[in-house]
Design an enzyme around this catalytic site. Sequence first.
Site, short mmCIF file in Angstrom:
data_model
loop_
_atom_site.label_atom_id
_atom_site.label_comp_id
_atom_site.label_asym_id
_atom_site.label_seq_id
_atom_site.Cartn_x
_atom_site.Cartn_y
_atom_site.Cartn_z
N ASP A 84 0.93 -1.22 0.05
CA ASP A 84 0.18 -0.05 -0.25
C ASP A 84 0.86 1.35 -0.11
O ASP A 84 1.68 1.50 0.96
CB ASP A 84 -0.95 0.05 1.21
CG ASP A 84 -2.00 -1.01 1.12
OD1 ASP A 84 -2.17 -1.70 0.14
OD2 ASP A 84 -2.92 -0.87 1.98
N LYS A 145 -6.91 3.53 -2.99
CA LYS A 145 -7.19 3.53 -1.70
C LYS A 145 -7.65 4.84 -1.26
O LYS A 145 -6.98 5.89 -1.70
CB LYS A 145 -6.00 2.89 -0.82
CG LYS A 145 -6.29 2.63 0.54
CD LYS A 145 -5.09 2.16 1.24
CE LYS A 145 -5.23 2.11 2.63
NZ LYS A 145 -3.99 1.58 3.54
N LYS A 174 -10.00 0.15 -2.35
CA LYS A 174 -9.72 -0.26 -0.83
C LYS A 174 -10.35 1.10 0.09
O LYS A 174 -9.66 2.10 -0.22
CB LYS A 174 -8.26 -0.22 -0.35
CG LYS A 174 -7.90 -0.79 1.00
CD LYS A 174 -6.80 -1.04 1.33
CE LYS A 174 -6.61 -1.36 2.78
NZ LYS A 174 -5.32 -1.77 3.02
#
Length: 210
Positions: A84, A145, A174
Amino acid sequence: MIDHTLLKPQATEDDVKKLVDEAKQMGFYAVCVNPWYVGLASRLLRGSDVRVVGVVGFPLGATFAEVKEREAGYIAEMGAREADMVMNIGALRSGRYSDIVKEIRSVVKFNFEHVKVIIEVPLLTEEEIKIACDAIADGGADFVKTSTGFLQRATTADDVALLKRIAGDRLKIKAAGGIRSYDQALEMIKAGASRIGTSTGPEILRGAPD
């Protein structure tokens, strides 16, 4: 669908062990930890279906692509199966599109199962979000995300719906940042999220209806 997350700077080894135990017991998709703890989490999860996610350029993203590349390489070596990474938001807002794509590709090249790029939705205009999603897709990453979770404002289902409308089928989403209940998580999923990042995964599952 839950990435059970521990990114607090004061987290200890015992905290990571607790995180891992909860993830195994509850069948979470992954644990998400700072780079320093990727090796520990990977060792503790050996033989388990739970994946390790390591963060890159966290939490500000405002470092060099070469630094993100080196960090991504380290966590890959230590057993992270996903990354991430935080986008350089200042570079994005300054029109440095090619630099953003470059930094994403510098992480993607390590062949993680998935690379998710964090863009901090509350800090961006809709047009900037579109440009960010274009860069993520061009860089070869898999997910956009919503947030690091370090901002004051929590992520909303409207944020996820906006990303879904902009990204379409090019990117998965996400949702992360202030998701603390089963109902909140369900709202995110209905809005288009396919992964939930939260530090309160056990509480979320305990709030699920029988």
